[in-house]
Design an enzyme around this catalytic site. Structure first.
Site, PDB file in Angstrom:
ATOM      1  N   PHE A 245       0.979  -1.284  -0.323  1.00  0.00           N
ATOM      2  CA  PHE A 245      -0.134   0.098  -0.101  1.00  0.00           C
ATOM      3  C   PHE A 245       1.028   1.392  -0.305  1.00  0.00           C
ATOM      4  CE2 PHE A 245      -2.111  -3.268   2.389  1.00  0.00           C
ATOM      5  CZ  PHE A 245      -3.107  -3.728   2.332  1.00  0.00           C
ATOM      6  N   ASP A 266       1.262  -1.105  -5.488  1.00  0.00           N
ATOM      7  CA  ASP A 266      -0.494  -0.520  -4.937  1.00  0.00           C
ATOM      8  C   ASP A 266      -1.654  -0.667  -6.205  1.00  0.00           C
ATOM      9  OD1 ASP A 266      -0.821   2.235  -2.975  1.00  0.00           O
ATOM     10  OD2 ASP A 266      -2.107   1.791  -4.785  1.00  0.00           O
ATOM     11  N   SER A 267      -2.587  -0.745  -6.118  1.00  0.00           N
ATOM     12  CA  SER A 267      -3.392  -0.977  -6.743  1.00  0.00           C
ATOM     13  C   SER A 267      -3.500  -0.034  -7.307  1.00  0.00           C
ATOM     14  CB  SER A 267      -4.817  -1.238  -6.392  1.00  0.00           C
ATOM     15  OG  SER A 267      -5.327  -0.483  -5.395  1.00  0.00           O
ATOM     16  N   ASN A 292      -2.952  -6.120  -6.357  1.00  0.00           N
ATOM     17  CA  ASN A 292      -3.524  -6.262  -4.642  1.00  0.00           C
ATOM     18  C   ASN A 292      -2.971  -6.679  -4.292  1.00  0.00           C
ATOM     19  OD1 ASN A 292      -5.221  -6.707  -2.758  1.00  0.00           O
ATOM     20  ND2 ASN A 292      -6.978  -7.138  -4.290  1.00  0.00           N
ATOM     21  N   ALA A 293      -2.291  -6.015  -2.845  1.00  0.00           N
ATOM     22  CA  ALA A 293      -1.179  -7.111  -1.757  1.00  0.00           C
ATOM     23  C   ALA A 293      -1.565  -8.299  -1.001  1.00  0.00           C
ATOM     24  CB  ALA A 293      -1.541  -4.981  -1.019  1.00  0.00           C
ATOM     25  N   ASP A 313       0.385  -0.111   5.315  1.00  0.00           N
ATOM     26  CA  ASP A 313      -0.390   0.413   5.513  1.00  0.00           C
ATOM     27  C   ASP A 313      -1.625   0.477   4.540  1.00  0.00           C
ATOM     28  OD1 ASP A 313      -0.628   3.407   6.785  1.00  0.00           O
ATOM     29  OD2 ASP A 313       0.536   4.445   5.409  1.00  0.00           O
ATOM     30  N   CYS A 353      -4.894   3.410  10.136  1.00  0.00           N
ATOM     31  CA  CYS A 353      -5.572   4.759   9.968  1.00  0.00           C
ATOM     32  C   CYS A 353      -7.097   4.628  10.731  1.00  0.00           C
ATOM     33  CB  CYS A 353      -4.651   5.526   8.887  1.00  0.00           C
ATOM     34  SG  CYS A 353      -5.559   4.349   7.604  1.00  0.00           S
TER      35      CYS A 353
HETATM   36  N1  SAH Z   1       1.679   4.381   2.392  1.00  0.00           N
HETATM   37  C1  SAH Z   1       1.202   5.445   1.677  1.00  0.00           C
HETATM   38  C2  SAH Z   1       0.291   5.671   2.568  1.00  0.00           C
HETATM   39  C3  SAH Z   1      -1.154   4.305   1.865  1.00  0.00           C
HETATM   40  S1  SAH Z   1      -2.512   4.983   1.537  1.00  0.00           S
HETATM   41  C4  SAH Z   1       1.932   6.243   1.957  1.00  0.00           C
HETATM   42  O1  SAH Z   1       2.656   6.626   3.073  1.00  0.00           O
HETATM   43  O2  SAH Z   1       1.786   7.725   1.252  1.00  0.00           O
HETATM   44  C5  SAH Z   1      -3.489   3.416   1.363  1.00  0.00           C
HETATM   45  C6  SAH Z   1      -2.762   3.112  -0.641  1.00  0.00           C
HETATM   46  O3  SAH Z   1      -3.483   1.671  -0.644  1.00  0.00           O
HETATM   47  C7  SAH Z   1      -3.436   3.940  -1.370  1.00  0.00           C
HETATM   48  O4  SAH Z   1      -2.371   4.455  -2.163  1.00  0.00           O
HETATM   49  C8  SAH Z   1      -4.201   2.913  -2.305  1.00  0.00           C
HETATM   50  O5  SAH Z   1      -4.224   3.576  -3.383  1.00  0.00           O
HETATM   51  C9  SAH Z   1      -3.994   1.808  -1.632  1.00  0.00           C
HETATM   52  N2  SAH Z   1      -4.132  -0.050  -2.052  1.00  0.00           N
HETATM   53  C10 SAH Z   1      -6.088  -0.138  -1.406  1.00  0.00           C
HETATM   54  N3  SAH Z   1      -6.094  -0.828  -1.583  1.00  0.00           N
HETATM   55  C11 SAH Z   1      -5.213  -2.269  -1.887  1.00  0.00           C
HETATM   56  C12 SAH Z   1      -5.256  -3.569  -1.895  1.00  0.00           C
HETATM   57  N4  SAH Z   1      -5.997  -4.026  -2.470  1.00  0.00           N
HETATM   58  N5  SAH Z   1      -4.361  -3.405  -2.604  1.00  0.00           N
HETATM   59  C13 SAH Z   1      -2.877  -2.424  -2.818  1.00  0.00           C
HETATM   60  N6  SAH Z   1      -3.012  -1.335  -2.426  1.00  0.00           N
HETATM   61  C14 SAH Z   1      -4.310  -1.266  -2.128  1.00  0.00           C
END
Ligand code: SAH
Length: 409
Positions: A245, A266-267, A292-293, A313, A353
């Site tokens: 993420f 990230d997705s 997808n994480a 995150d 968060c």
């Molecule tokens: N760590 C980042 C903030 C993360 S916010 C920083 O410090 O800047 C959450 C992120 O998760 C977003 O960018 C969103 O695109 C991503 N996201 C949401 N669902 C997801 C998934 N299933 N797999 C991967 N990424 C995802």
């Protein structure tokens, strides 16, 4: 015994009575009273400054009224207030001087954090020479308040531009007329920011740089609440790192200063495109994977891939209280998979968060994951949001970010 006479109501145009339950809430130090605890008063216009009284008419303070939100009043002072724009300007000055004390080595930080800076419904972020404003309540949206906000920010911070970021959903909820994001003052709306200078020394640049565009991106352009946690991740991170993420590379780029390789997942493709640009800005090469994480962690675990540092995150899984159980299952799954993939001595930086997931729930979930993964683990640091996102005691809603730094046996 004669009853204590009610204090005279100060010279405010409108007044609102709150129920005994509302009085208790205010006496306990909270800033909000819900609509169900406020006596209906049709004379009060949307966004008015109101005198708040108990059922006997005793003055309790001054609040901002919303005609549409479930949070009908947000206290702005325990005293009478004659001039709201002047009070807002004074509070913004105080918020700026608080940041001068708590923010170091970064030209980018939250300047005003709503209730936690005694300015309910106002968010201001500074991105080097561009300032971003978000207005979330009827009272803060009034023309005189807007003008005061822009004037004081321009004077006190001397930026090259002030932009407004509009959340259409919030304006709808507050029954405010639609408005577009745009420039409020000056010419500039995009810039390059630097954070944590001195923390990640020895690399191609001091600190970590990011592109910022006030009129694009997600949220206000960056997750400033994680700024101090990025530095903590850089302190403990080592070896091969995986940032799940990763958005535009906040953790990944900080880890790059310490780790032999970093992969960000990230997705969102636009987020990764920006992450790649940010890497170039820092003279770094990282690997970015769009996906997808959850699936990626599963596949990598099945393929017996191992890492020395993993960051989790995810976005807020619990948007409401009702989502809590499902959210905890999501955190458990992610943390379990990550812990299984860590090499001995490996570092897990795990975040939540979601306001509705308390610190205790979160740490219990990570503990359960460690037990299931058969990984004895120690907490190096139990952290929260950066100090420019202050937590106001008695307003629990101002505290939402959890970040545990864990080392595995
Ligand atoms: N760590 C980042 C903030 C993360 S916010 C920083 O410090 O800047 C959450 C992120 O998760 C977003 O960018 C969103 O695109 C991503 N996201 C949401 N669902 C997801 C998934 N299933 N797999 C991967 N990424 C995802």
């Amino acid at each position: 015994m004669p009853k204590k006479p009610a204090a005279p109501i100060p010279d405010a145009q409108f007044s609102i009575k709150v129920s005994p339950r509302g009085v208790t809430r205010l006496k306990e130090g909270h800033a909000w009273v819900y609509r169900s605890d406020v006596a209906a008063n049709k004379d009060v216009p949307p966004g008015a400054l109101v005198s708040v009284t108990d059922p006997r008419g005793q003055f309790l303070g001054t609040a901002l009224y919303s005609s549409s939100s479930q949070i009908a009043i947000r206290m702005i002072s325990r005293e009478p207030v004659a001039d709201l724009p002047a009070l807002v300007a004074e509070r913004i000055r105080a918020a700026i001087s608080y940041r001068e004390r708590v923010v170091a080595n970064s030209n980018t930080y939250r300047v005003v954090f709503s209730e936690a800076d005694f300015l309910p419904g106002l968010i201001v972020d500074r991105y080097h020479d561009v300032v971003s404003v978000q207005i979330l309540t009827q009272a803060m949206d009034s023309d005189p308040v807007r003008a005061a906000v822009v004037k004081i920010l321009a004077e006190a911070l001397g930026p090259a531009g002030i932009v407004e970021r509009v959340d259409g959903r919030i304006r709808d909820l507050e029954q405010l007329p639609p408005r577009k994001s745009g420039r409020l003052w000056g010419e500039k709306s995009s810039t390059i920011i630097t954070m944590n200078a001195g923390v990640t020394t020895g690399g191609p640049v001091d600190g970590v740089r990011f592109h910022y565009d006030g009129l694009e991106g997600q949220k206000t352009g960056a997750f400033l609440d994680q700024r101090e946690n990025y530095a903590a991740a850089a302190q403990y991170g080592h070896g091969e790192a995986l940032d799940d993420f990763c958005y535009q590379g906040g953790f990944a780029l900080h880890l790059a200063a310490k780790c032999s390789s970093v992969t960000g997942v990230d997705s969102s493709r636009p987020a990764l495109e920006m992450a790649e640009k940010n890497a170039a800005l820092n003279g770094r090469e990282l690997e970015w994977i769009e996906g997808n994480a959850f699936d990626l962690l599963k596949d990598y675990a099945a393929a017996k891939r191992h890492y020395d540092t993993i960051v989790l995150d995810p976005p807020a899984f619990a948007k409401t209280k009702r989502d809590l159980e499902k959210a905890l299952r999501g955190y458990k799954e992610l943390n379990l998979r990550a812990l299984k993939m860590l090499r001995p001595g490996g570092i897990l930086v795990t975040c939540s968060c979601s306001f509705h997931v308390g610190t205790r729930d979160f740490l219990e979930t990570v503990s359960a994951a460690a037990a299931d993964a058969h990984r004895p683990a120690r907490i190096l640091e139990s952290r929260g949001q950066a100090k420019d996102h202050p937590i106001l005691l008695n307003v629990p809603e101002t505290s939402y970010l959890k970040c545990a730094v864990i080392v595995c046996k």
